[in-house]
Structures are given as C-alpha cells and as structure tokens.
Design a protein around this motif. Structure first.
Motif, PDB file in Angstrom:
ATOM      1  N   ARG A  85      -3.304   5.955 -10.806  1.00  0.00           N
ATOM      2  CA  ARG A  85      -2.597   5.561 -12.035  1.00  0.00           C
ATOM      3  C   ARG A  85      -1.446   4.640 -11.667  1.00  0.00           C
ATOM      4  O   ARG A  85      -0.640   4.972 -10.797  1.00  0.00           O
ATOM      5  N   GLY A  86      -1.411   3.496 -12.331  1.00  0.00           N
ATOM      6  CA  GLY A  86      -0.318   2.563 -12.082  1.00  0.00           C
ATOM      7  C   GLY A  86      -0.264   2.053 -10.659  1.00  0.00           C
ATOM      8  O   GLY A  86       0.819   1.796 -10.126  1.00  0.00           O
ATOM      9  N   GLY A  87      -1.426   1.892 -10.022  1.00  0.00           N
ATOM     10  CA  GLY A  87      -1.453   1.384  -8.660  1.00  0.00           C
ATOM     11  C   GLY A  87      -1.047   2.392  -7.608  1.00  0.00           C
ATOM     12  O   GLY A  87      -0.859   2.018  -6.444  1.00  0.00           O
ATOM     13  N   LYS A  88      -0.900   3.642  -7.966  1.00  0.00           N
ATOM     14  CA  LYS A  88      -0.490   4.683  -7.025  1.00  0.00           C
ATOM     15  C   LYS A  88      -1.470   5.847  -7.086  1.00  0.00           C
ATOM     16  O   LYS A  88      -2.102   6.094  -8.114  1.00  0.00           O
ATOM     17  N   LEU A  89      -1.578   6.581  -5.986  1.00  0.00           N
ATOM     18  CA  LEU A  89      -2.371   7.799  -5.961  1.00  0.00           C
ATOM     19  C   LEU A  89      -1.620   8.878  -6.718  1.00  0.00           C
ATOM     20  O   LEU A  89      -0.481   9.224  -6.370  1.00  0.00           O
ATOM     21  N   ALA A  90      -2.233   9.442  -7.755  1.00  0.00           N
ATOM     22  CA  ALA A  90      -1.515  10.323  -8.678  1.00  0.00           C
ATOM     23  C   ALA A  90      -1.598  11.793  -8.306  1.00  0.00           C
ATOM     24  O   ALA A  90      -0.973  12.618  -8.970  1.00  0.00           O
ATOM     25  N   VAL A  91      -2.341  12.144  -7.276  1.00  0.00           N
ATOM     26  CA  VAL A  91      -2.499  13.552  -6.889  1.00  0.00           C
ATOM     27  C   VAL A  91      -1.641  13.805  -5.658  1.00  0.00           C
ATOM     28  O   VAL A  91      -1.952  13.315  -4.567  1.00  0.00           O
ATOM     29  N   GLU A  92      -0.578  14.590  -5.818  1.00  0.00           N
ATOM     30  CA  GLU A  92       0.388  14.785  -4.738  1.00  0.00           C
ATOM     31  C   GLU A  92      -0.220  15.427  -3.493  1.00  0.00           C
ATOM     32  O   GLU A  92       0.077  14.989  -2.369  1.00  0.00           O
ATOM     33  N   PRO A  93      -1.068  16.467  -3.597  1.00  0.00           N
ATOM     34  CA  PRO A  93      -1.649  17.030  -2.371  1.00  0.00           C
ATOM     35  C   PRO A  93      -2.465  16.010  -1.576  1.00  0.00           C
ATOM     36  O   PRO A  93      -2.421  16.002  -0.342  1.00  0.00           O
ATOM     37  N   MET A  94      -3.195  15.139  -2.259  1.00  0.00           N
ATOM     38  CA  MET A  94      -3.964  14.112  -1.563  1.00  0.00           C
ATOM     39  C   MET A  94      -3.043  13.081  -0.926  1.00  0.00           C
ATOM     40  O   MET A  94      -3.308  12.604   0.185  1.00  0.00           O
ATOM     41  N   LEU A  95      -1.962  12.760  -1.619  1.00  0.00           N
ATOM     42  CA  LEU A  95      -1.002  11.805  -1.073  1.00  0.00           C
ATOM     43  C   LEU A  95      -0.351  12.351   0.191  1.00  0.00           C
ATOM     44  O   LEU A  95      -0.162  11.627   1.176  1.00  0.00           O
ATOM     45  N   GLN A  96      -0.032  13.643   0.200  1.00  0.00           N
ATOM     46  CA  GLN A  96       0.556  14.251   1.389  1.00  0.00           C
ATOM     47  C   GLN A  96      -0.445  14.282   2.540  1.00  0.00           C
ATOM     48  O   GLN A  96      -0.079  14.058   3.708  1.00  0.00           O
ATOM     49  N   MET A  97      -1.720  14.541   2.223  1.00  0.00           N
ATOM     50  CA  MET A  97      -2.753  14.497   3.256  1.00  0.00           C
ATOM     51  C   MET A  97      -2.856  13.110   3.873  1.00  0.00           C
ATOM     52  O   MET A  97      -3.004  12.963   5.097  1.00  0.00           O
ATOM     53  N   ALA A  98      -2.780  12.074   3.029  1.00  0.00           N
ATOM     54  CA  ALA A  98      -2.855  10.704   3.534  1.00  0.00           C
ATOM     55  C   ALA A  98      -1.683  10.397   4.461  1.00  0.00           C
ATOM     56  O   ALA A  98      -1.851   9.752   5.509  1.00  0.00           O
ATOM     57  N   ARG A  99      -0.491  10.849   4.105  1.00  0.00           N
ATOM     58  CA  ARG A  99       0.677  10.607   4.963  1.00  0.00           C
ATOM     59  C   ARG A  99       0.537  11.318   6.299  1.00  0.00           C
ATOM     60  O   ARG A  99       0.862  10.754   7.358  1.00  0.00           O
ATOM     61  N   ASP A 100       0.043  12.557   6.270  1.00  0.00           N
ATOM     62  CA  ASP A 100      -0.136  13.299   7.519  1.00  0.00           C
ATOM     63  C   ASP A 100      -1.185  12.635   8.407  1.00  0.00           C
ATOM     64  O   ASP A 100      -1.017  12.555   9.634  1.00  0.00           O
ATOM     65  N   THR A 101      -2.256  12.150   7.810  1.00  0.00           N
ATOM     66  CA  THR A 101      -3.303  11.477   8.585  1.00  0.00           C
ATOM     67  C   THR A 101      -2.800  10.160   9.154  1.00  0.00           C
ATOM     68  O   THR A 101      -3.131   9.792  10.293  1.00  0.00           O
ATOM     69  N   ARG A 102      -1.993   9.424   8.388  1.00  0.00           N
ATOM     70  CA  ARG A 102      -1.431   8.181   8.891  1.00  0.00           C
ATOM     71  C   ARG A 102      -0.498   8.446  10.073  1.00  0.00           C
ATOM     72  O   ARG A 102      -0.406   7.637  11.011  1.00  0.00           O
ATOM     73  N   ARG A 103       0.157   9.596  10.057  1.00  0.00           N
ATOM     74  CA  ARG A 103       1.107   9.914  11.124  1.00  0.00           C
ATOM     75  C   ARG A 103       0.408  10.328  12.422  1.00  0.00           C
ATOM     76  O   ARG A 103       0.763   9.854  13.508  1.00  0.00           O
ATOM     77  N   ASP A 104      -0.614  11.202  12.336  1.00  0.00           N
ATOM     78  CA  ASP A 104      -1.229  11.717  13.562  1.00  0.00           C
ATOM     79  C   ASP A 104      -2.675  11.273  13.774  1.00  0.00           C
ATOM     80  O   ASP A 104      -3.272  11.580  14.819  1.00  0.00           O
ATOM     81  N   GLY A 105      -3.289  10.579  12.785  1.00  0.00           N
ATOM     82  CA  GLY A 105      -4.633  10.071  12.969  1.00  0.00           C
ATOM     83  C   GLY A 105      -5.734  11.107  12.843  1.00  0.00           C
ATOM     84  O   GLY A 105      -6.903  10.794  13.121  1.00  0.00           O
ATOM     85  N   GLU A 106      -5.424  12.323  12.410  1.00  0.00           N
ATOM     86  CA  GLU A 106      -6.437  13.371  12.289  1.00  0.00           C
ATOM     87  C   GLU A 106      -7.123  13.309  10.925  1.00  0.00           C
ATOM     88  O   GLU A 106      -6.504  12.982   9.917  1.00  0.00           O
TER      89      GLU A 106
END
Length: 430
Positions: A85-106
């Motif tokens: 929505r509005g060019g952003k990922l609107a689901v907070e748990p998925m957004l947090q998963m994406a940040r964690d994966t970007r940080r450690d590559g898992e």
C-alpha cells in the motif's frame, strides 16, 4: 584592394571563432550527456537480469524490497492481498523479516493470519511468507495464500470425525447386543428381541457405508460420460416405489403430477438416487396420514430450459438457521428423529453433488410446522445435450479436458409450493 583584404581577414577570424565556439559547445554537450542525472538514476533497472520475467510467472505473490524498505517490484496478487500500500510493504511482521534477512542473509519462513480486506467480518487470510536475499541489496518476499487449503483440510478433518462417530454408534450397539445375546442364551424371547435390534443396527451400518460409497462416487465421477435422455416420469415412479413401504406403514399418500413427458440429460442411477433421497426424506419427516407430492414442470431460461422437480411434504418444517446447513454432510435438523428413521445425514449432500455435476441445483423452501419443498432443477435434455456437445467440441479443439455440463444455472423462480398450484391434478398412488 586594401579594403577587400581587410574584409577577408575579418571573415576568416569570424569563421575561426565560430568553429571554436561550436567545438566547445559540442564538448560541453557530451560532458552533460555522460553525467548521470537524477532522472536517469531513478529509471535505471535495479532488478538482476531475468528476475522480472521469473517473478511474472510465479503463482505466489511476490514483492522485491530495496535497502530502504521501498517496493521495487510487486505482483498484482500482492496488491490484491493488501500486502503493498502506497509503495510500502503494509504487513509489519513481513517487513521485520525482510530487515532481518537483509542484515544476516538468512532465509526465513513463517505462517501468518492476516485480516481480510473489504469484509466487515473477522475472517482471517492464512498465508505463508518466505523471505530470501536477492543480490547484495535487494530482498525477495514470496507469499502464498493458504486459506483454501486450510478450509479443505478442516472439511476433511470434520468429515473423518463425523464418519468415525457415525460408524462407532452402530458398531458399538452391535457389540453390546451380541454380548446380550450370549448372556440370554437360555431365554429364546430375549435372544429374538436382541437379534431384531442387531438386524436394525446392521441395516443402519450398511446404509451408512453405502451412502459413503455413493457420495464418493458422485464427487469423483463425471456423470455426463454415460449420459442419456431420461424421462422424468420414470424417475418419479422409481422414487415412489423406493419409498412405498415406509409411506404405507405411516399411511402417507404419495401423489405424482405436473407436466408429463419431460426429459433430462444425465446419469440415470445418480438422478434416481437423488430424487429418491428427497422423497424418502419427505416421508420420514412427515406425520402419519399426511400427503407427499412430487410435481415436475418446465421453466424457460435464456441459456436453455430447466426441468424443476419439486417434492413437497406436510412435515415438521425447517427453521431459518437450519436451512443454510441441511445440505452439509452428516447435518441433521432433528438428530433423534434421524436415528429413529435410520437416517445418516448424507442424503441431501448426495443430492447437492448430483445436481451440481449435472449442471443444476437443489433448493429448499420451508416453514416450521407447515412442511418443506425441495426443488431439484436440471437442464432439459435437448438443451443440456446441445451444450454438452458444444463444450466437448470446443475443448477437443483446444486440447483440453471436457467439462461439459458443469456450469450452474441459477433460477430466479421460487421453491414455494404455491408456485405449483397451476399444475394438473396429480395422480394419487397408494
């Protein structure tokens, strides 16, 4: 002469200056073209080659995020599910998963229940989300909708639980009765009484197993593979013969009427079983010395005529809340009466599947204390046969499996028994 020389010299100097200015302008233009602008930086492709094509053919909803959590690419399914929505990922748990994966590559995966958009109800959307790194700066999110799979699994669990319960009752009764027979071996009257009860339970168990087989068959088979034109009068007569003994025991009059010489197109055995179940239910749920009527008529429809077969009783009727569930497997309006009459709760479910597989439907009109009318609507033989032939010819030309006769034909006509008051007087059958 001196004047001409001076003019020529001035012209030469002007030409040299013009050439120098043009050369400087060309060099400046080249430098400006090579310099990256803000617009060119924004429009340069950021997805690795081929990724866009792969994402376009995936069945899962796909979202690609950049290092600032901005949406670089999102499939139409992702927008439909409300993930973006509005060019952003609107689901907070998925957004947090994406940040964690970007940080450690898992790679991470989780199942979530999301609120369904646009429904004022508390229904949840079951999804499975999987996040993986895509290159050095991007993150790929794949989301699969599990709602339908969970619903099917819940139906399967309920069906197994209901079958187990229904089988347990007669099997347990047979076990107890057999013990009672053994204990009463010296009492012939008791043995005869218990043996009679055992026969009743064995019949109930046989009926249950047979209806389970019938339900499985109508769900898996294509009835139109062996379809033929069938006289509605013959189906009605067969259904009445099937229930003649039960009706006679309760002094119930069965009457057949309506338009004569009607034909439907389908599987004779399945249609006879469906109509027989409707008539049997009408007899079982009607008080003694009442009347059960079966009437048929033709209803004109834009896509082809429909044949309506209405079964009307003067029984206990069905409440509004029960009418929504009477076609569910193992659902009983009155469990005590169903067990007394040997009902399994599968008869109407079989009718529903048979009607749908023949391109028709079954509906119910009822009022508590006034009786019920179940209406089976089926395509008329000529229209159904032509449509089946057309569908088969079209599918063969496209190399597809034939699905002839699968479309539903909702009818605007009421199932109220008053709609049949203009039919000819029925023939009363004892």
């Amino acid at each position: 002469m001196d004047v001409n020389a001076a003019v020529a010299a001035v012209a030469a100097i002007a030409g040299v200056l013009t050439g120098v200015i043009a050369m400087l302008a060309f060099r400046f233009s080249e430098r400006e073209q090579r310099r990256p602008t803000r617009t060119s930086l924004h429009t340069d492709p950021v997805l690795p080659p081929g990724v866009d094509t792969v994402l376009s053919v995936l069945r899962s909803s796909a979202v690609v995020l950049d290092e600032a959590d901005g949406v670089v690419k999102a499939s139409s399914a992702a927008y439909a599910l409300g993930l973006v929505r509005g060019g952003k990922l609107a689901v907070e748990p998925m957004l947090q998963m994406a940040r964690d994966t970007r940080r450690d590559g898992e790679i991470r995966q989780v199942e979530l229940d999301l609120p369904r958009r646009g429904t004022g109800r508390g229904e949840a959307l079951a999804v499975s989300a999987r996040v993986a790194p895509l290159g050095s700066r991007l993150v790929l999110l794949l989301v699969e909708d599990l709602t339908e799979a969970r619903r099917i699994e819940a139906v399967r669990r309920d069906f197994v639980a209901n079958v187990s319960h229904e089988l347990k009752t007669p099997v347990g009764a047979l076990s107890l009765l057999s013990e009672a027979v053994m204990d009463a071996s010296d009492d012939p009257e008791a043995v005869e009484r218990f043996a009679g009860r055992m026969q009743i339970e064995a019949t109930r168990l046989t009926n249950l197993v047979q209806e389970l087989i019938d339900l499985s068959r109508v769900q898996n088979d294509d009835p139109l593979e062996d379809a033929e034109p069938i006289r509605v009068d013959e189906l009605v007569a067969e259904a009445i013969d099937r229930c003649r003994h039960q009706a006679g025991a309760k002094e119930i009059t069965m009457a057949a009427g309506g338009t004569a010489d009607l034909h439907v197109w389908g599987h004779r055995g399945q249609l006879a079983a469906a109509l027989g179940n409707l008539v049997e239910n009408a007899v079982n749920y009607s008080p003694a010395r009442t009347r059960v009527g079966i009437a048929a008529r033709t209803v004109a429809q834009p896509g082809g005529d429909l044949i309506e077969i209405a079964v009307t009783d003067q029984g206990i009727g069905i409440s509004e809340k029960d009418k929504e569930r009477v076609f569910e497997r193992f659902y009983r309006v009155d469990p005590a009466r169903s067990r007394a009459t040997g009902g399994t709760g599968l008869g109407l479910a079989i009718v529903k599947h048979v009607a749908a597989s023949h391109g028709g439907e079954v509906t119910v009109w009822s009022a508590e204390g006034q009786g019920s009318t179940f209406t089976l609507r089926l395509p008329e033989a000529g229209a159904a046969r032509a449509r089946a032939h057309q569908m088969s010819h079209r599918d063969d030309s496209e190399g597809l499996d034939s699905e002839a006769g699968r479309s539903s034909h909702p009818s605007p006509h009421s199932s109220d028994p008053s709609a049949y008051e203009t039919l000819p007087s029925p023939e009363v059958l004892p």
